[in-house]
Design a protein around this motif. Structure first.
Motif, PDB file in Angstrom:
ATOM      1  N   MET A  98       0.619  -1.218   0.023  1.00  0.00           N
ATOM      2  CA  MET A  98       0.018  -0.086   0.110  1.00  0.00           C
ATOM      3  C   MET A  98       0.720   1.366  -0.110  1.00  0.00           C
ATOM      4  O   MET A  98       1.450   1.391   0.642  1.00  0.00           O
ATOM      5  N   ARG A  99       0.462   2.327  -1.260  1.00  0.00           N
ATOM      6  CA  ARG A  99       1.136   3.411  -0.819  1.00  0.00           C
ATOM      7  C   ARG A  99       0.568   4.184  -0.792  1.00  0.00           C
ATOM      8  O   ARG A  99      -0.332   4.509  -1.058  1.00  0.00           O
ATOM      9  N   VAL A 100       1.066   5.438  -0.056  1.00  0.00           N
ATOM     10  CA  VAL A 100       0.006   6.702   0.516  1.00  0.00           C
ATOM     11  C   VAL A 100       1.044   7.481   0.288  1.00  0.00           C
ATOM     12  O   VAL A 100       2.240   7.692   0.669  1.00  0.00           O
ATOM     13  N   THR A 101       0.440   8.597  -0.583  1.00  0.00           N
ATOM     14  CA  THR A 101       0.903  10.170  -0.628  1.00  0.00           C
ATOM     15  C   THR A 101       0.271  11.103  -0.278  1.00  0.00           C
ATOM     16  O   THR A 101      -1.042  11.122  -0.549  1.00  0.00           O
ATOM     17  N   THR A 102       0.533  11.973   0.002  1.00  0.00           N
ATOM     18  CA  THR A 102      -0.037  13.539   0.301  1.00  0.00           C
ATOM     19  C   THR A 102      -0.272  14.189  -0.171  1.00  0.00           C
ATOM     20  O   THR A 102       1.829  15.121  -0.721  1.00  0.00           O
ATOM     21  N   ARG A 103      -0.515  15.074  -1.050  1.00  0.00           N
ATOM     22  CA  ARG A 103      -0.805  16.647  -1.276  1.00  0.00           C
ATOM     23  C   ARG A 103      -2.059  17.893  -0.918  1.00  0.00           C
ATOM     24  O   ARG A 103      -2.603  16.888  -0.548  1.00  0.00           O
ATOM     25  N   THR A 104      -1.201  19.024  -1.560  1.00  0.00           N
ATOM     26  CA  THR A 104      -2.741  19.807  -1.379  1.00  0.00           C
ATOM     27  C   THR A 104      -3.549  20.258  -2.561  1.00  0.00           C
ATOM     28  O   THR A 104      -3.210  20.451  -3.717  1.00  0.00           O
ATOM     29  N   SER A 105      -4.934  20.476  -2.256  1.00  0.00           N
ATOM     30  CA  SER A 105      -5.498  21.157  -3.576  1.00  0.00           C
ATOM     31  C   SER A 105      -5.978  23.024  -2.493  1.00  0.00           C
ATOM     32  O   SER A 105      -7.379  22.255  -1.956  1.00  0.00           O
ATOM     33  N   GLY A 106      -5.135  23.760  -2.768  1.00  0.00           N
ATOM     34  CA  GLY A 106      -6.156  24.674  -1.798  1.00  0.00           C
ATOM     35  C   GLY A 106      -5.969  24.533  -0.536  1.00  0.00           C
ATOM     36  O   GLY A 106      -4.694  24.122  -0.191  1.00  0.00           O
ATOM     37  N   ASP A 107      -7.026  24.876   0.083  1.00  0.00           N
ATOM     38  CA  ASP A 107      -6.751  24.480   1.714  1.00  0.00           C
ATOM     39  C   ASP A 107      -6.886  22.446   1.997  1.00  0.00           C
ATOM     40  O   ASP A 107      -7.271  22.349   3.249  1.00  0.00           O
ATOM     41  N   VAL A 108      -7.701  21.737   1.090  1.00  0.00           N
ATOM     42  CA  VAL A 108      -7.608  20.666   1.215  1.00  0.00           C
ATOM     43  C   VAL A 108      -6.475  19.614   1.402  1.00  0.00           C
ATOM     44  O   VAL A 108      -5.720  19.749   0.289  1.00  0.00           O
ATOM     45  N   THR A 109      -6.282  18.872   1.747  1.00  0.00           N
ATOM     46  CA  THR A 109      -5.551  18.227   2.348  1.00  0.00           C
ATOM     47  C   THR A 109      -6.126  16.893   1.494  1.00  0.00           C
ATOM     48  O   THR A 109      -6.751  15.881   2.394  1.00  0.00           O
ATOM     49  N   ILE A 110      -5.001  16.017   0.872  1.00  0.00           N
ATOM     50  CA  ILE A 110      -5.840  14.806  -0.295  1.00  0.00           C
ATOM     51  C   ILE A 110      -4.522  13.714  -0.043  1.00  0.00           C
ATOM     52  O   ILE A 110      -3.754  13.870  -0.478  1.00  0.00           O
ATOM     53  N   ILE A 111      -5.382  12.800   0.883  1.00  0.00           N
ATOM     54  CA  ILE A 111      -4.149  11.229   0.279  1.00  0.00           C
ATOM     55  C   ILE A 111      -5.196  10.298  -0.381  1.00  0.00           C
ATOM     56  O   ILE A 111      -6.113  10.348  -0.481  1.00  0.00           O
ATOM     57  N   ASP A 112      -4.041  10.035  -1.004  1.00  0.00           N
ATOM     58  CA  ASP A 112      -3.499   9.393  -2.082  1.00  0.00           C
ATOM     59  C   ASP A 112      -3.637   7.857  -1.967  1.00  0.00           C
ATOM     60  O   ASP A 112      -2.138   7.926  -1.853  1.00  0.00           O
ATOM     61  N   LEU A 113      -4.342   7.015  -1.756  1.00  0.00           N
ATOM     62  CA  LEU A 113      -3.975   5.806  -1.865  1.00  0.00           C
ATOM     63  C   LEU A 113      -3.614   4.704  -2.641  1.00  0.00           C
ATOM     64  O   LEU A 113      -4.544   5.074  -4.010  1.00  0.00           O
ATOM     65  N   SER A 114      -3.054   3.930  -2.817  1.00  0.00           N
ATOM     66  CA  SER A 114      -2.536   2.411  -3.712  1.00  0.00           C
ATOM     67  C   SER A 114      -2.453   1.543  -3.494  1.00  0.00           C
ATOM     68  O   SER A 114      -1.239   1.649  -2.025  1.00  0.00           O
ATOM     69  N   GLY A 171      -2.472  19.581  11.560  1.00  0.00           N
ATOM     70  CA  GLY A 171      -2.728  21.240  11.808  1.00  0.00           C
ATOM     71  C   GLY A 171      -3.943  20.799  10.743  1.00  0.00           C
ATOM     72  O   GLY A 171      -5.164  21.514  10.955  1.00  0.00           O
ATOM     73  N   ALA A 172      -4.334  20.218   9.672  1.00  0.00           N
ATOM     74  CA  ALA A 172      -5.614  20.371   8.236  1.00  0.00           C
ATOM     75  C   ALA A 172      -6.444  20.461   9.027  1.00  0.00           C
ATOM     76  O   ALA A 172      -6.804  19.847   9.971  1.00  0.00           O
ATOM     77  N   THR A 173      -7.901  21.079   8.224  1.00  0.00           N
ATOM     78  CA  THR A 173      -8.720  20.871   8.382  1.00  0.00           C
ATOM     79  C   THR A 173      -9.869  20.157   7.658  1.00  0.00           C
ATOM     80  O   THR A 173     -10.788  20.196   7.903  1.00  0.00           O
ATOM     81  N   ALA A 212     -14.799  21.091  -4.062  1.00  0.00           N
ATOM     82  CA  ALA A 212     -16.180  22.414  -4.131  1.00  0.00           C
ATOM     83  C   ALA A 212     -16.672  22.137  -2.591  1.00  0.00           C
ATOM     84  O   ALA A 212     -17.565  23.039  -2.212  1.00  0.00           O
ATOM     85  N   ALA A 213     -16.985  20.579  -2.333  1.00  0.00           N
ATOM     86  CA  ALA A 213     -18.288  20.578  -1.178  1.00  0.00           C
ATOM     87  C   ALA A 213     -17.419  21.440  -0.016  1.00  0.00           C
ATOM     88  O   ALA A 213     -18.035  20.972   0.291  1.00  0.00           O
ATOM     89  N   PHE A 214     -16.280  21.394   0.162  1.00  0.00           N
ATOM     90  CA  PHE A 214     -15.777  21.709   1.611  1.00  0.00           C
ATOM     91  C   PHE A 214     -16.132  22.923   1.411  1.00  0.00           C
ATOM     92  O   PHE A 214     -15.624  23.554   2.827  1.00  0.00           O
ATOM     93  N   ARG A 215     -16.379  23.575   0.707  1.00  0.00           N
ATOM     94  CA  ARG A 215     -15.724  25.047   0.471  1.00  0.00           C
ATOM     95  C   ARG A 215     -17.746  25.848   1.070  1.00  0.00           C
ATOM     96  O   ARG A 215     -18.980  24.955   1.200  1.00  0.00           O
TER      97      ARG A 215
END
Length: 112
Positions: free
Chosen positions: A1-17, A40-42, A109-112
C-alpha cells in the motif's frame, strides 16, 4: 500500500494505492490520516482511485479515520471509490456515513 499526500487549496488529499488489508495496508492508512490531522489540516479528502482490494480491517480503518477526524474537528470526505469499495460500503450501509464524490474537483468544491 502506498500513501501520498498533496494539497489542493486548503484541502489535504491522501492518495491511496494498493490494498487496504490487515497488516501493512490498514496501518499505512492510519498513519497517513494521523500525520495529516496532526499537521493541523481541517479538510481531508481520501482518494481511493487506485485501491485494488479492501477487507474488513480496511473498512474499519476508514471508519476509524472518520471518527478520529470528526472528533478533532476535521472534515473528511472520500473520492473516486472503486466498485469493490463502493459495494462494501453499500452492503454495510456505511455509505450513509461518508460524504462520497465521483470527481476530485467536485469533492474539493464541497468543502467550501
Amino acid at each position: 500500500m502506498r500513501v501520498t499526500t498533496r494539497t489542493s487549496g486548503d484541502v489535504t488529499i491522501i492518495d491511496l494505492s494498493g490494498k487496504i488489508t490487515i497488516g501493512a495496508g490498514d496501518i499505512a492508512l492510519r498513519n497517513g490520516v494521523q500525520d495529516v490531522i496532526n499537521s493541523g489540516a481541517t479538510k481531508l479528502l481520501i482518494n481511493l482511485h487506485e485501491v485494488t482490494t479492501i477487507d474488513s480491517s480496511g473498512v474499519g480503518e476508514l471508519v476509524s479515520a472518520y471518527t478520529t477526524a470528526t472528533n478533532r474537528g476535521v472534515r473528511l470526505k472520500l473520492v473516486n471509490l472503486p466498485d469493490k469499495v463502493s459495494d462494501i460500503l453499500q452492503v454495510t450501509q456505511l455509505i450513509t456515513v461518508f460524504d462520497t464524490y465521483d470527481s476530485e474537483d467536485e469533492a474539493v468544491a464541497a468543502f467550501r
